[in-house]
Design an enzyme around this catalytic site. Structure first.
Site, PDB file in Angstrom:
ATOM      1  N   LYS A  19       0.853  -1.203   0.000  1.00  0.00           N
ATOM      2  CA  LYS A  19       0.000   0.000   0.000  1.00  0.00           C
ATOM      3  C   LYS A  19       0.879   1.239   0.000  1.00  0.00           C
ATOM      4  CE  LYS A  19       0.985   1.641   4.140  1.00  0.00           C
ATOM      5  NZ  LYS A  19       1.608   2.871   4.454  1.00  0.00           N
ATOM      6  N   ASP A  60      -2.766  -1.097   9.250  1.00  0.00           N
ATOM      7  CA  ASP A  60      -2.847  -1.173   7.790  1.00  0.00           C
ATOM      8  C   ASP A  60      -3.415  -2.498   7.284  1.00  0.00           C
ATOM      9  OD1 ASP A  60      -1.567   1.307   7.586  1.00  0.00           O
ATOM     10  OD2 ASP A  60       0.422   0.376   7.550  1.00  0.00           O
TER      11      ASP A  60
HETATM   12  O1  C5P Z   1      -0.676  -0.520  13.837  1.00  0.00           O
HETATM   13  P1  C5P Z   1       0.748  -0.838  13.535  1.00  0.00           P
HETATM   14  O2  C5P Z   1       1.222  -2.066  14.233  1.00  0.00           O
HETATM   15  O3  C5P Z   1       1.065  -0.846  12.083  1.00  0.00           O
HETATM   16  O4  C5P Z   1       1.594   0.377  14.142  1.00  0.00           O
HETATM   17  C1  C5P Z   1       2.991   0.328  14.286  1.00  0.00           C
HETATM   18  C2  C5P Z   1       3.435   1.505  15.132  1.00  0.00           C
HETATM   19  O5  C5P Z   1       3.267   2.724  14.382  1.00  0.00           O
HETATM   20  C3  C5P Z   1       2.643   1.731  16.404  1.00  0.00           C
HETATM   21  O6  C5P Z   1       3.165   0.979  17.468  1.00  0.00           O
HETATM   22  C4  C5P Z   1       2.790   3.223  16.633  1.00  0.00           C
HETATM   23  O7  C5P Z   1       4.034   3.511  17.213  1.00  0.00           O
HETATM   24  C5  C5P Z   1       2.820   3.767  15.216  1.00  0.00           C
HETATM   25  N1  C5P Z   1       1.494   4.238  14.752  1.00  0.00           N
HETATM   26  C6  C5P Z   1       0.947   5.398  15.275  1.00  0.00           C
HETATM   27  N2  C5P Z   1      -0.272   5.827  14.840  1.00  0.00           N
HETATM   28  C7  C5P Z   1      -0.951   5.156  13.887  1.00  0.00           C
HETATM   29  C8  C5P Z   1      -0.416   3.972  13.333  1.00  0.00           C
HETATM   30  C9  C5P Z   1       0.815   3.537  13.787  1.00  0.00           C
HETATM   31  O8  C5P Z   1       1.559   6.037  16.136  1.00  0.00           O
HETATM   32  N3  C5P Z   1      -2.133   5.609  13.476  1.00  0.00           N
END
Ligand code: C5P
Length: 322
Positions: free
Chosen positions: A18, A148
């Protein structure tokens, strides 16, 4: 012959990378995530995930030459195993599976390769185990696994809200071409978000006490012009309406990427954009021929990993039952 199919012994699902055509980021929430208003688009770089019946969870990872496989966990901490366990638990099953991941999406590149693997695993196991999980449940489970992952199921183009997990399909009538410029050194998503926090002024002054109420600095929104560009397929409008709030924080952490941006502009890209939290850089092109020319010019200026890719492409889908 009755025509009944024997149960499949393995199922292979393909899921795409993506990009975020717009990544509007708000002030960090109390759970550590950031509120987003984003426009996702699925682009033509893929991971394939094969699942097969097994008595215990097992994951193997192979990949294209450009993929840093050493950075991908080959144990239970792999997001694909978490996906499998979560799906089994949702149905009250004590099942396990063998998962073979073949990666074409660069690792830690801001292209959501891990999320693609999780989405592919959910769909593949749903089919292997004949679970018939509803779309709503699959999207909800996907959202628990990562911000995602729901979009990786959906593909095409979509808006994302919440922390990115609340997705709605968006009309995208364009035939877009990007050059995806990879980088050998990955960038940590949490580190880029942390640096965004450091660089983003809040309405608080240093003398004020810590507020008991959350402070609304700004709500990220989705630009109307971008929605219009996708609806009409107008590449010049798209070039003028893409943007990413994580771009400056990422460039501040990785000043070397500025050269990729200037080389992209010099190679004739219509627009340049950081992919997600980086370090992958995206070059918008007019059509397939233009994308090949731009990729050639980028390689000539020393950017080894350049892929001309079409968009939008499909979300996670079965490519074989064996
Ligand atoms: O949701 P995901 O595991 O992909 O997120 C990885 C990291 O990215 C989270 O632990 C956070 O630190 C950051 N993040 C964030 N805000 C979001 C998505 C991700 O701060 N909306």
């Amino acid at each position: 012959m009755t025509g009944d199919r024997a149960p499949s012994r393995s199922v292979t699902v393909r899921a795409a990378a993506k990009i975020n055509l717009h990544l509007g980021v708000g002030v960090v929430r109390s759970d550590g995530f950031h509120p987003l208003a984003t426009v996702y688009q699925a682009v033509g770089l893929y991971d394939d995930v094969l699942v097969a019946e097994a008595d215990a969870w097992l994951v193997t990872v192979t990949g294209a030459d450009h993929v840093a496989l050493a950075e991908v966990p080959q144990d239970d901490s792999n997001i694909a195993v978490r996906a499998g366990r979560t799906l089994a638990a949702h149905h009250g099953l004590e099942k396990a599976a063998r998962i073979e991941i073949h990666k074409g999406i660069p690792v830690a590149g801001g292209l959501a390769g891990g999320s693609a693997d999780a989405a592919a695993t959910l769909l593949a196991l749903d089919r292997l185990w004949s679970l018939e999980t509803s779309d709503a449940d699959l999207l909800r489970i996907a959202g628990e696994l990562g911000s995602d992952v729901p979009f990786a199921l959906l593909g095409g183009a979509a808006t994302g809200h919440g922390r990115g997990e609340l997705v709605e399909p968006l009309q995208d009538n364009g035939v877009w071409w990007w050059v995806v410029v990879g980088n050998d050194t990955g960038l940590s998503t949490p580190a880029v978000y942390r640096h965004f926090d450091e660089l983003t002024p809040t309405e608080l002054t240093p003398t004020e006490p810590t507020p008991t109420e959350p402070v609304e600095v700004r709500d990220p929104t989705i630009p109307e012009a971008l929605v219009e560009a996708l609806r009409t397929g107008d590449v010049d409008l798209l070039a003028a309406s893409i943007g990413n709030d994580l771009q400056e924080p990422a460039l501040d952490l990785r000043p070397d990427l500025r050269r990729t941006f200037s080389d992209g502009a010099e190679a004739g890209a219509l627009a340049t954009l950081l992919s997600g939290s980086g370090p992958t850089v995206l070059l918008l092109c007019r059509d397939a021929v233009h994308a090949r020319e731009v990729a050639g010019a980028m390689r000539a200026s020393g950017h080894e990993h350049c892929w001309p890719v079409p968009a939008p492409v499909a979300g996670a889908h079965v490519v074989s039952y064996d």
